[in-house]
Structure formats: C-alpha cells, structure tokens
Design a protein around this motif. Structure first.
Motif: not given
Length: 168
Positions: A51-54, A59-60, A64-65, A125-126
């Motif tokens: 899951v990305p962080q904004l 998107k980052f 380990g997310a 694919d992000n």
C-alpha cells in the motif's frame, strides 16, 4: 505464479538494409542498418503490491509496507504485454586478400530499448508501463569496434628447414 489467459504469442520481426561500394584497389566499404521489433514479451506483474503512502501528492512505496491483502504475500502473474526494439548502424571496410595481406574494420553503433531486461523481471504497475519503464536495456553494447587482419610472413617455411610438411 499465474499466467494471464488472454495473452498473445511473443513476436519478433527483423529487418536490414546494406549498401556495398568498391573503393580504390581491393577495398570494399559496406554501410548497413539492422533492426528488430519485439512485441507481446513476458513480464511479471505483482497483484498484491504494498500500500503506497502519499508524500507531497506522490505515491511512495516504503520498504516493509503492508500489502493490499495482508492474508497473502507476493502474488505474481505473467503478462505478455511489453515490447522491445533494436536499431544499429553498421560500417565495415574490407581489404580483400592481395599480396599476402588482408584486413577488416567493422564498427557498430546500436541501441536496444525495452521494458524488462530478463524473463523473470517483475515490472511494477504503480506507474504507466511504457512511460516509466521503457528504457535502454542493460545488455546493450552501444559502441562495438572489431579489427582483424591476416599477413603472410615471407619465407616462413624456411624457419622449419624447408620441410614439405609445413607450408605457409
């Protein structure tokens, strides 16, 4: 690992064009273009990406997310939706064998572009596939120079006592 059912067969087309011109004496110059175009090449896609962080609107993906579905780890699927191409300019000068000497000099300027360097590569694919991943391939040798020659040594058979078994 899964294979997507709606895939096309990988395809590769080759093309070339060259022109030769005899120069002074026994010299021949050849200039040519070679290329290839490949489509429907395989790549792995990660279906359970982190899951990305904004951060600042971008998107980052932190190391380990947590994944989208925490009940599963990696879930890769093979898609055949990438392309690659090769283009090269070849120049060659040959001196045909004359008076015990011949040589050739060949130079190639080439470029290979594609999405994935190897069959087992997982392409994220992000981001848009071609806009962010289409780049020079790591195996590309942009400049290639080859020089070779043959020179008959005069009277080299005399070094071996004029043997009829050793001829140069």
């Amino acid at each position: 690992i899964q294979i997507a059912p709606e895939n096309d067969n990988p395809t590769k087309n080759h093309y070339s064009l060259s022109v030769q011109q005899q120069l002074l004496g026994e010299n021949v110059l050849e200039v040519g273009y070679v290329g290839s175009q490949s489509s429907h090449l395989g790549r792995f896609r990660e279906l359970n990406s982190p899951v990305p962080q904004l951060i600042n609107g971008e998107k980052f993906y932190a190391a380990g997310a947590p994944r989208r579905n925490t009940a599963f780890d990696s879930n890769r699927v093979m898609n055949f939706d990438t392309t690659s191409n090769y283009n090269g300019l070849q120049v060659q000068l040959n001196r045909r064998y004359m008076r015990g000497f011949q040589f050739a000099v060949a130079y190639t300027y080439a470029r290979a572009l594609g999405v994935a360097d190897e069959d087992e590569a997982t392409v994220p694919d992000n981001r848009p596939l071609k806009a962010w991943n289409y780049a020079p391939l790591s195996g590309t040798q942009t400049h290639n120079l080859v020089v070779n020659y043959t020179w008959d040594l005069p009277s080299a058979s005399k070094l071996f006592g004029g043997s009829s078994f050793v001829k140069f």
